[in-house]
Enzyme design. Structure first.
Site, PDB file in Angstrom:
ATOM      1  N   GLY A  76       0.848  -1.188  -0.051  1.00 15.07           N
ATOM      2  CA  GLY A  76      -0.143   0.086   0.141  1.00 15.07           C
ATOM      3  C   GLY A  76       0.960   1.151   0.273  1.00 15.07           C
ATOM      4  O   GLY A  76       2.097   1.287   0.328  1.00 15.07           O
ATOM      5  N   ARG A 124      -1.698   8.098   4.299  1.00 19.78           N
ATOM      6  CA  ARG A 124      -1.665   8.889   5.375  1.00 19.78           C
ATOM      7  C   ARG A 124      -0.480   9.500   6.231  1.00 19.78           C
ATOM      8  O   ARG A 124      -0.600  10.384   7.213  1.00 19.78           O
ATOM      9  CB  ARG A 124      -2.680   8.189   6.383  1.00 19.78           C
ATOM     10  N   LYS A 155       5.398   3.273   3.835  1.00 18.94           N
ATOM     11  CA  LYS A 155       5.024   3.241   5.110  1.00 18.94           C
ATOM     12  C   LYS A 155       5.445   2.164   5.972  1.00 18.94           C
ATOM     13  O   LYS A 155       6.059   2.323   7.104  1.00 18.94           O
ATOM     14  CB  LYS A 155       3.429   2.773   5.137  1.00 18.94           C
ATOM     15  N   GLY A 194      -6.416  -2.818  -3.851  1.00 14.00           N
ATOM     16  CA  GLY A 194      -6.851  -3.348  -2.547  1.00 14.00           C
ATOM     17  C   GLY A 194      -6.373  -4.621  -1.934  1.00 14.00           C
ATOM     18  O   GLY A 194      -5.609  -5.075  -2.576  1.00 14.00           O
ATOM     19  N   ASP A 227       1.117  -3.171   8.691  1.00 12.77           N
ATOM     20  CA  ASP A 227       1.248  -2.275   9.494  1.00 12.77           C
ATOM     21  C   ASP A 227       0.949  -2.716  11.042  1.00 12.77           C
ATOM     22  O   ASP A 227       0.309  -1.918  11.805  1.00 12.77           O
ATOM     23  CB  ASP A 227       0.586  -0.943   9.024  1.00 12.77           C
ATOM     24  N   ASN A 237      -1.101   3.723  10.733  1.00  9.64           N
ATOM     25  CA  ASN A 237      -1.466   4.470   9.527  1.00  9.64           C
ATOM     26  C   ASN A 237      -1.056   5.896   9.333  1.00  9.64           C
ATOM     27  O   ASN A 237      -0.825   6.591   8.315  1.00  9.64           O
ATOM     28  CB  ASN A 237      -2.838   4.540   9.390  1.00  9.64           C
ATOM     29  N   TYR A 253      45.648  13.727  10.980  1.00  7.81           N
ATOM     30  CA  TYR A 253      45.105  14.072   9.684  1.00  7.81           C
ATOM     31  C   TYR A 253      45.932  15.051   8.963  1.00  7.81           C
ATOM     32  O   TYR A 253      46.288  16.243   9.450  1.00  7.81           O
ATOM     33  CB  TYR A 253      43.572  14.292   9.651  1.00  7.81           C
TER      34      TYR A 253
HETATM   35  C1  UD1 Z   1      -7.807  -2.470   6.621  1.00  3.45           C
HETATM   36  C2  UD1 Z   1      -8.946  -3.304   6.490  1.00  3.45           C
HETATM   37  C3  UD1 Z   1      -9.979  -2.970   7.596  1.00  3.45           C
HETATM   38  C4  UD1 Z   1      -9.049  -3.149   9.012  1.00  3.45           C
HETATM   39  C5  UD1 Z   1      -7.538  -2.486   8.875  1.00  3.45           C
HETATM   40  C6  UD1 Z   1      -6.951  -2.838  10.170  1.00  3.45           C
HETATM   41  C7  UD1 Z   1      -9.142  -3.428   4.197  1.00  3.45           C
HETATM   42  C8  UD1 Z   1     -10.192  -3.108   2.756  1.00  3.45           C
HETATM   43  N1  UD1 Z   1      -9.769  -2.892   5.447  1.00  3.45           N
HETATM   44  O1  UD1 Z   1      -7.764  -1.270   6.379  1.00  3.45           O
HETATM   45  O2  UD1 Z   1     -10.993  -3.748   7.556  1.00  3.45           O
HETATM   46  O3  UD1 Z   1      -9.854  -2.834  10.251  1.00  3.45           O
HETATM   47  O4  UD1 Z   1      -6.823  -2.658   7.923  1.00  3.45           O
HETATM   48  O5  UD1 Z   1      -5.925  -2.396  10.500  1.00  3.45           O
HETATM   49  O6  UD1 Z   1      -8.371  -4.462   4.109  1.00  3.45           O
HETATM   50  N2  UD1 Z   1      -2.000  -3.281   1.042  1.00  3.45           N
HETATM   51  C9  UD1 Z   1      -1.647  -3.812   0.011  1.00  3.45           C
HETATM   52  N3  UD1 Z   1      -1.906  -3.611  -1.379  1.00  3.45           N
HETATM   53  C10 UD1 Z   1      -3.103  -2.850  -1.383  1.00  3.45           C
HETATM   54  C11 UD1 Z   1      -3.535  -2.417  -0.488  1.00  3.45           C
HETATM   55  C12 UD1 Z   1      -3.130  -2.330   0.888  1.00  3.45           C
HETATM   56  O7  UD1 Z   1      -0.634  -4.431   0.097  1.00  3.45           O
HETATM   57  O8  UD1 Z   1      -3.570  -2.607  -2.597  1.00  3.45           O
HETATM   58  C13 UD1 Z   1      -1.442  -3.398   2.354  1.00  3.45           C
HETATM   59  C14 UD1 Z   1      -1.068  -1.823   2.969  1.00  3.45           C
HETATM   60  O9  UD1 Z   1       0.361  -1.873   2.719  1.00  3.45           O
HETATM   61  C15 UD1 Z   1      -1.084  -2.384   4.526  1.00  3.45           C
HETATM   62  C16 UD1 Z   1      -2.307  -3.392   4.710  1.00  3.45           C
HETATM   63  O10 UD1 Z   1      -2.372  -3.953   3.195  1.00  3.45           O
HETATM   64  O11 UD1 Z   1      -0.117  -3.131   5.038  1.00  3.45           O
HETATM   65  C17 UD1 Z   1      -3.756  -2.823   4.978  1.00  3.45           C
HETATM   66  O12 UD1 Z   1      -3.899  -1.643   4.150  1.00  3.45           O
HETATM   67  P1  UD1 Z   1      -4.379  -0.125   4.722  1.00  3.45           P
HETATM   68  O13 UD1 Z   1      -4.548   0.765   3.566  1.00  3.45           O
HETATM   69  O14 UD1 Z   1      -3.535   0.133   5.750  1.00  3.45           O
HETATM   70  O15 UD1 Z   1      -5.891  -0.645   5.294  1.00  3.45           O
HETATM   71  P2  UD1 Z   1      -6.720   0.046   6.375  1.00  3.45           P
HETATM   72  O16 UD1 Z   1      -7.551   1.120   5.435  1.00  3.45           O
HETATM   73  O17 UD1 Z   1      -6.113   0.289   7.521  1.00  3.45           O
HETATM   74 CA    CA Z   2      -3.932   0.006   8.063  1.00  8.15          CA
END
Ligand code: UD1
Ligand code: CA
Length: 447
Positions: free
Chosen positions: A4, A8, A15, A72, A96, A218, A378
């Site tokens: 991701g 934020r 991140k 996603g 994370d 985040n 030096y």
């Molecule tokens: C996500 C969950 C949410 C949960 C929260 C917990 C989803 C849709 N939502 O939200 O239900 O409560 O985590 O912390 O999953 N990532 C990828 N590829 C992508 C998108 C994200 O590898 O295309 C990775 C990010 O790097 C991160 C993790 O997935 O490590 C979660 O993504 P993040 O954007 O932090 O999700 P949240 O909005 O926190």
């Molecule tokens: Ca997250």
């Protein structure tokens, strides 16, 4: 999942590479994970080259997989299918989650293994559920609704998705291709897998885990908060091993440092990297250690900075000392007030008590360095060595123009500029002889 953008964070650094204490955030999670599994992959994407390099350099047994477009979390897991589809079970973790411990992971693995559902999602009750996905339990089913897609009443739910999932791989393979992105963010959500499983009459369970370990990081504020939790955890661990701290709220210790019982840490101390401190050493206020090896019964009076250097046993240093770049102080050596020691060996029981710079020097045992003495190491092009034998007495304010060599039992006169070798047992005087002009004051006044 570490692909991701981490939008934020408002930072150019990916991140999962954001620093938590003195390591990248993802290191903490991976260290917990390597304790419970041998088959681990990190999915990278946004800033992926940097993350890949970091993983390869720090975790030799972890694979790196790519999600070229970040569509996603559901899409992320699908992108990695070539890797996981041959496995029996799959644990998916948000990248994370630095505070998740291997003990908690182990407990969850055991629970999953004894229940054998198609999927288990890890949840916690959040004091402030903020933007977490909400856990909706209805008609004996468990599903997740993302905050942005949730209704008013769903948003009121305090049980949230921690971003940690256990899957039976065969079951996951049956539904993962059916994910859609018709939601508020236009993303393929991994949480929607639960809904798909429900409709296939698969068994979905929810296991709770402590909130203190499941907070997703985040934002910069959440990163600082996680750093504080981690810091406190490390301090409590070392205090339980018999380390004494007067003001733990002011002390920072890295996850890689090792301390022995009987160590005393005064307020405002930072201990970073792979620093090691042995029994009964005293670390005074304001000390900053980075990759420092401190033996037994050492005393760092106050404000001593040590980088990538070693103090053997019963060494005393400070206040106001800087020891760096592969310096080593042997047993009972002493570096006193306003002294800098760089890439030098200070022999057993040798003393550098005041206002000195020892650079690229090797001192034998029982040497005394007079106040203000400096190695002129030096020459503008090269760094040169100063070698001083055993039992030498170096007069105050001696300048050793390196390369310099002083034999055992030699003495230098105060204020000497030493430009040639000093033989054993000799006195070297390298300064202009004093000249007195009689009655000079009176002559001047007459003028
Ligand atoms: C996500 C969950 C949410 C949960 C929260 C917990 C989803 C849709 N939502 O939200 O239900 O409560 O985590 O912390 O999953 N990532 C990828 N590829 C992508 C998108 C994200 O590898 O295309 C990775 C990010 O790097 C991160 C993790 O997935 O490590 C979660 O993504 P993040 O954007 O932090 O999700 P949240 O909005 O926190
Ligand atoms: Ca997250």
């Amino acid at each position: 999942m570490a692909a991701g953008k981490g939008t934020r964070m408002k930072s150019n650094l990916p991140k999962v590479l954001q620093p938590l204490l003195d390591r990248s955030m993802i290191d903490y999670l991976l260290r917990s994970v390597v304790k419970v599994s041998n088959d681990i992959a990190v999915l990278v994407g946004s800033g992926g080259e940097q993350v890949e390099e970091h993983i390869l350099n720090n975790f030799s047994n972890i694979k790196v997989l790519w999600q070229r477009e970040q569509l996603g979390t559901g899409h992320a897991v699908k992108c990695a299918a070539d890797w996981w589809q041959e496995l029996d079970d799959l644990i998916v973790l948000n990248g994370d989650l630095p505070l998740l411990t291997s003990q908690t992971l182990n407990n969850l693995i055991n629970k999953f293994n004894s229940n054998r559902p198609d999927c288990a999602v890890i949840t916690f009750i959040a004091e402030d559920p903020a933007s977490y996905g909400r856990i909706i339990r209805e008609n004996n089913n468990i599903r997740i609704v993302e905050f942005k897609d949730a209704s008013e009443s769903e948003r009121a739910v305090k049980e949230v998705n921690a971003g940690c999932y256990f899957f039976n791989v065969k079951s996951l393979l049956k539904v993962i291709d059916k994910l859609k992105n018709d939601n508020a963010q236009g993303e393929y959500y991994l949480p929607d897998v639960l809904t798909l499983m429900n409709s296939e009459n698969m068994r979905v369970e929810a296991y709770s885990a402590p909130e203190s370990e499941m907070g997703g990081v985040n934002t910069q504020a959440e990163l600082a908060q996680a750093g504080d939790v981690m810091r406190r955890r490390i301090l409590n661990f070392w205090m339980a091993q018999g380390v004494r701290m007067l003001a733990p709220e002011t002390v920072w210790i890295s996850a890689d440092a090792e301390l022995a019982s009987g160590v005393v840490i005064m307020p405002n101390v930072q201990i970073w990297g792979k620093s090691k401190i042995k029994e009964n050493s005293y670390i005074g206020s304001g000390c900053i250690l980075n990759d420092a090896l401190i033996g037994e019964n050492c005393e760092l009076v106050a404000n001593v900075i040590i980088e990538n250097s070693e103090l053997k046993n019963f060494v005393k240093a400070g206040p106001f000392v800087y020891i760096r770049d592969n310096a080593c102080l042997d047993d009972y050596a002493f570096a006193g007030k306003f002294v800098e020691i760089k890439n030098s060996h200070i022999g057993m029981n040798s003393k550098v008590p005041h206002l000195s710079y020892m650079g690229d020097a090797v001192l034998g045992h029982d040497v005394n360095i007079g106040a203000g003495t400096i190695t002129c190491n030096y020459d503008g092009v090269n760094k040169n060595k100063t070698i001083i034998g055993d039992n030498c007495f170096v007069g105050s304010d001696t300048m050793f123009v390196a390369p310099a060599q002083v034999g055992d039992n030699a003495t230098t006169a105060a204020g000497s500029v030493i430009t040639g070798p000093v033989p054993e047992n000799a006195l070297a005087v390298g300064r202009a002889r004093q000249v007195n002009i009689e009655n000079w004051t009176k002559l001047k006044r007459k003028k």
